[in-house]
Design a protein around this motif. Structure first.
Motif, PDB file in Angstrom:
ATOM      1  N   ASN A 118       0.831  -1.195   0.000  1.00 45.62           N
ATOM      2  CA  ASN A 118       0.000   0.000   0.000  1.00 45.62           C
ATOM      3  C   ASN A 118       0.870   1.250   0.000  1.00 45.62           C
ATOM      4  OD1 ASN A 118      -2.537  -1.408   0.288  1.00 45.62           O
ATOM      5  ND2 ASN A 118      -1.875  -1.862   2.370  1.00 45.62           N
ATOM      6  N   LYS A 119       0.396   2.279  -0.658  1.00 47.59           N
ATOM      7  CA  LYS A 119       1.113   3.549  -0.682  1.00 47.59           C
ATOM      8  C   LYS A 119       1.409   3.990   0.751  1.00 47.59           C
ATOM      9  CE  LYS A 119       1.032   8.208  -2.226  1.00 47.59           C
ATOM     10  NZ  LYS A 119       0.644   9.209  -3.111  1.00 47.59           N
ATOM     11  N   ASP A 120       2.625   4.488   0.980  1.00 50.34           N
ATOM     12  CA  ASP A 120       3.112   4.975   2.272  1.00 50.34           C
ATOM     13  C   ASP A 120       3.399   3.863   3.287  1.00 50.34           C
ATOM     14  OD1 ASP A 120       3.035   7.628   1.379  1.00 50.34           O
ATOM     15  OD2 ASP A 120       0.943   7.858   2.010  1.00 50.34           O
ATOM     16  N   GLU A 121       3.293   2.595   2.880  1.00 53.81           N
ATOM     17  CA  GLU A 121       3.652   1.482   3.767  1.00 53.81           C
ATOM     18  C   GLU A 121       5.173   1.430   3.916  1.00 53.81           C
ATOM     19  OE1 GLU A 121       2.989  -3.364   4.016  1.00 53.81           O
ATOM     20  OE2 GLU A 121       2.079  -2.230   2.399  1.00 53.81           O
ATOM     21  N   ARG A 122       5.650   1.161   5.112  1.00 56.92           N
ATOM     22  CA  ARG A 122       7.084   1.072   5.391  1.00 56.92           C
ATOM     23  C   ARG A 122       7.556  -0.350   5.125  1.00 56.92           C
ATOM     24  NH1 ARG A 122      10.357   4.159   5.830  1.00 56.92           N
ATOM     25  NH2 ARG A 122      11.372   3.415   7.671  1.00 56.92           N
ATOM     26  N   ILE A 123       8.661  -0.474   4.360  1.00 55.36           N
ATOM     27  CA  ILE A 123       9.170  -1.777   3.927  1.00 55.36           C
ATOM     28  C   ILE A 123      10.688  -1.819   4.065  1.00 55.36           C
ATOM     29  CG2 ILE A 123       9.513  -3.231   1.867  1.00 55.36           C
ATOM     30  CD1 ILE A 123       6.720  -3.437   2.815  1.00 55.36           C
ATOM     31  N   SER A 124      11.206  -2.965   4.519  1.00 55.86           N
ATOM     32  CA  SER A 124      12.640  -3.249   4.467  1.00 55.86           C
ATOM     33  C   SER A 124      12.847  -4.229   3.321  1.00 55.86           C
ATOM     34  CB  SER A 124      13.120  -3.887   5.772  1.00 55.86           C
ATOM     35  OG  SER A 124      13.019  -2.979   6.827  1.00 55.86           O
ATOM     36  N   TYR A 125      14.000  -4.154   2.686  1.00 54.75           N
ATOM     37  CA  TYR A 125      14.223  -4.978   1.499  1.00 54.75           C
ATOM     38  C   TYR A 125      15.715  -5.105   1.209  1.00 54.75           C
ATOM     39  CZ  TYR A 125      14.671  -0.309  -0.480  1.00 54.75           C
ATOM     40  OH  TYR A 125      15.045   0.996  -0.714  1.00 54.75           O
ATOM     41  N   ASP A 126      16.047  -6.060   0.355  1.00 54.70           N
ATOM     42  CA  ASP A 126      17.384  -6.196  -0.196  1.00 54.70           C
ATOM     43  C   ASP A 126      17.298  -5.803  -1.667  1.00 54.70           C
ATOM     44  OD1 ASP A 126      18.731  -7.226   2.094  1.00 54.70           O
ATOM     45  OD2 ASP A 126      17.859  -9.204   1.705  1.00 54.70           O
ATOM     46  N   LEU A 127      18.446  -5.497  -2.267  1.00 57.22           N
ATOM     47  CA  LEU A 127      18.483  -5.158  -3.683  1.00 57.22           C
ATOM     48  C   LEU A 127      19.193  -6.256  -4.457  1.00 57.22           C
ATOM     49  CD1 LEU A 127      19.372  -1.379  -3.423  1.00 57.22           C
ATOM     50  CD2 LEU A 127      17.150  -2.385  -3.995  1.00 57.22           C
ATOM     51  N   GLU A 128      18.685  -6.539  -5.651  1.00 56.81           N
ATOM     52  CA  GLU A 128      19.248  -7.582  -6.509  1.00 56.81           C
ATOM     53  C   GLU A 128      19.336  -7.040  -7.935  1.00 56.81           C
ATOM     54  OE1 GLU A 128      18.039 -12.068  -6.889  1.00 56.81           O
ATOM     55  OE2 GLU A 128      16.571 -10.839  -7.937  1.00 56.81           O
ATOM     56  N   THR A 129      20.430  -7.341  -8.601  1.00 55.45           N
ATOM     57  CA  THR A 129      20.573  -6.983 -10.004  1.00 55.45           C
ATOM     58  C   THR A 129      20.158  -8.187 -10.842  1.00 55.45           C
ATOM     59  OG1 THR A 129      22.411  -5.500  -9.493  1.00 55.45           O
ATOM     60  CG2 THR A 129      22.156  -6.169 -11.788  1.00 55.45           C
ATOM     61  N   GLY A 130      19.146  -7.998 -11.666  1.00 49.93           N
ATOM     62  CA  GLY A 130      18.632  -9.077 -12.490  1.00 49.93           C
ATOM     63  C   GLY A 130      19.482  -9.316 -13.729  1.00 49.93           C
ATOM     64  N   ALA A 131      19.127 -10.332 -14.483  1.00 49.57           N
ATOM     65  CA  ALA A 131      19.846 -10.681 -15.709  1.00 49.57           C
ATOM     66  C   ALA A 131      19.804  -9.549 -16.735  1.00 49.57           C
ATOM     67  CB  ALA A 131      19.250 -11.945 -16.312  1.00 49.57           C
ATOM     68  N   ASN A 132      18.770  -8.714 -16.642  1.00 57.57           N
ATOM     69  CA  ASN A 132      18.638  -7.588 -17.565  1.00 57.57           C
ATOM     70  C   ASN A 132      19.439  -6.370 -17.108  1.00 57.57           C
ATOM     71  OD1 ASN A 132      17.134  -6.751 -15.387  1.00 57.57           O
ATOM     72  ND2 ASN A 132      15.216  -6.531 -16.503  1.00 57.57           N
ATOM     73  N   GLY A 133      20.123  -6.491 -15.964  1.00 53.41           N
ATOM     74  CA  GLY A 133      20.938  -5.396 -15.444  1.00 53.41           C
ATOM     75  C   GLY A 133      20.191  -4.410 -14.581  1.00 53.41           C
ATOM     76  N   LYS A 134      18.892  -4.601 -14.426  1.00 53.45           N
ATOM     77  CA  LYS A 134      18.090  -3.686 -13.613  1.00 53.45           C
ATOM     78  C   LYS A 134      18.097  -4.129 -12.155  1.00 53.45           C
ATOM     79  CE  LYS A 134      15.194  -2.155 -17.343  1.00 53.45           C
ATOM     80  NZ  LYS A 134      13.851  -1.854 -17.794  1.00 53.45           N
ATOM     81  N   ILE A 135      18.066  -3.155 -11.279  1.00 52.91           N
ATOM     82  CA  ILE A 135      18.076  -3.426  -9.836  1.00 52.91           C
ATOM     83  C   ILE A 135      16.646  -3.426  -9.327  1.00 52.91           C
ATOM     84  CG2 ILE A 135      18.825  -2.561  -7.603  1.00 52.91           C
ATOM     85  CD1 ILE A 135      21.231  -1.315  -9.055  1.00 52.91           C
ATOM     86  N   SER A 136      16.315  -4.433  -8.503  1.00 55.24           N
ATOM     87  CA  SER A 136      14.963  -4.499  -7.946  1.00 55.24           C
ATOM     88  C   SER A 136      15.013  -4.957  -6.493  1.00 55.24           C
ATOM     89  CB  SER A 136      14.084  -5.431  -8.777  1.00 55.24           C
ATOM     90  OG  SER A 136      14.647  -6.706  -8.871  1.00 55.24           O
ATOM     91  N   ALA A 137      13.936  -4.656  -5.787  1.00 52.25           N
ATOM     92  CA  ALA A 137      13.808  -5.009  -4.377  1.00 52.25           C
ATOM     93  C   ALA A 137      13.350  -6.458  -4.244  1.00 52.25           C
ATOM     94  CB  ALA A 137      12.812  -4.078  -3.701  1.00 52.25           C
ATOM     95  N   ILE A 138      13.988  -7.182  -3.305  1.00 48.96           N
ATOM     96  CA  ILE A 138      13.607  -8.560  -2.993  1.00 48.96           C
ATOM     97  C   ILE A 138      13.623  -8.715  -1.480  1.00 48.96           C
ATOM     98  CG2 ILE A 138      14.469  -9.526  -5.154  1.00 48.96           C
ATOM     99  CD1 ILE A 138      16.934 -10.504  -3.529  1.00 48.96           C
ATOM    100  N   ASN A 139      13.228  -9.868  -0.976  1.00 43.81           N
ATOM    101  CA  ASN A 139      13.231 -10.162   0.474  1.00 43.81           C
ATOM    102  C   ASN A 139      12.509  -9.074   1.259  1.00 43.81           C
ATOM    103  OD1 ASN A 139      14.801 -12.466  -0.069  1.00 43.81           O
ATOM    104  ND2 ASN A 139      16.682 -11.304   0.125  1.00 43.81           N
ATOM    105  N   LEU A 140      11.306  -8.748   0.819  1.00 45.93           N
ATOM    106  CA  LEU A 140      10.522  -7.688   1.433  1.00 45.93           C
ATOM    107  C   LEU A 140      10.061  -8.080   2.830  1.00 45.93           C
ATOM    108  CD1 LEU A 140       8.228  -6.918  -1.626  1.00 45.93           C
ATOM    109  CD2 LEU A 140      10.398  -5.827  -1.041  1.00 45.93           C
ATOM    110  N   GLN A 141      10.099  -7.113   3.739  1.00 49.30           N
ATOM    111  CA  GLN A 141       9.612  -7.302   5.108  1.00 49.30           C
ATOM    112  C   GLN A 141       8.982  -6.011   5.584  1.00 49.30           C
ATOM    113  OE1 GLN A 141      12.766  -8.510   7.691  1.00 49.30           O
ATOM    114  NE2 GLN A 141      13.492 -10.097   6.327  1.00 49.30           N
ATOM    115  N   PRO A 142       7.855  -6.087   6.280  1.00 48.34           N
ATOM    116  CA  PRO A 142       7.303  -4.863   6.853  1.00 48.34           C
ATOM    117  C   PRO A 142       8.324  -4.239   7.820  1.00 48.34           C
ATOM    118  CG  PRO A 142       5.699  -6.637   6.948  1.00 48.34           C
ATOM    119  CD  PRO A 142       7.009  -7.246   6.510  1.00 48.34           C
ATOM    120  N   ALA A 143       8.512  -2.951   7.727  1.00 51.87           N
ATOM    121  CA  ALA A 143       9.461  -2.248   8.611  1.00 51.87           C
ATOM    122  C   ALA A 143       8.709  -1.708   9.817  1.00 51.87           C
ATOM    123  CB  ALA A 143      10.155  -1.128   7.857  1.00 51.87           C
ATOM    124  N   GLY A 144       9.361  -1.766  10.955  1.00 52.02           N
ATOM    125  CA  GLY A 144       8.736  -1.309  12.194  1.00 52.02           C
ATOM    126  C   GLY A 144       8.839   0.095  12.425  1.00 52.02           C
TER     127      GLY A 144
END
Length: 69
Positions: free
Chosen positions: A43-69
């Protein structure tokens, strides 16, 4: 692990973006990362913790999402 705030997420389109708390570039987040985290969606404005991963296409995306406290 970076943390941020959801700027936008559209489950039907299958992607969204997380604004980094440290002021870095926004992180792209794909619906598969949301599903892998067992989250029903983001949801918009939801707080999230995450890791970053570079995909095969070279783009960086968020993975291992967790709600942030």
């Amino acid at each position: 692990m970076p943390s941020g705030t959801v700027k936008f997420f559209n489950y039907d389109r299958g992607y969204g973006f997380i604004s980094n708390d440290d002021g870095g570039a926004d992180a792209f987040v794909h619906v598969t990362a949301v599903e892998a985290a067992g989250l029903p969606g983001l949801n918009k404005d939801e707080r999230i913790s995450y890791d970053l991963e570079t995909g095969a296409n070279g783009k960086i995306s968020a993975i291992n999402l967790q709600p942030a406290g």
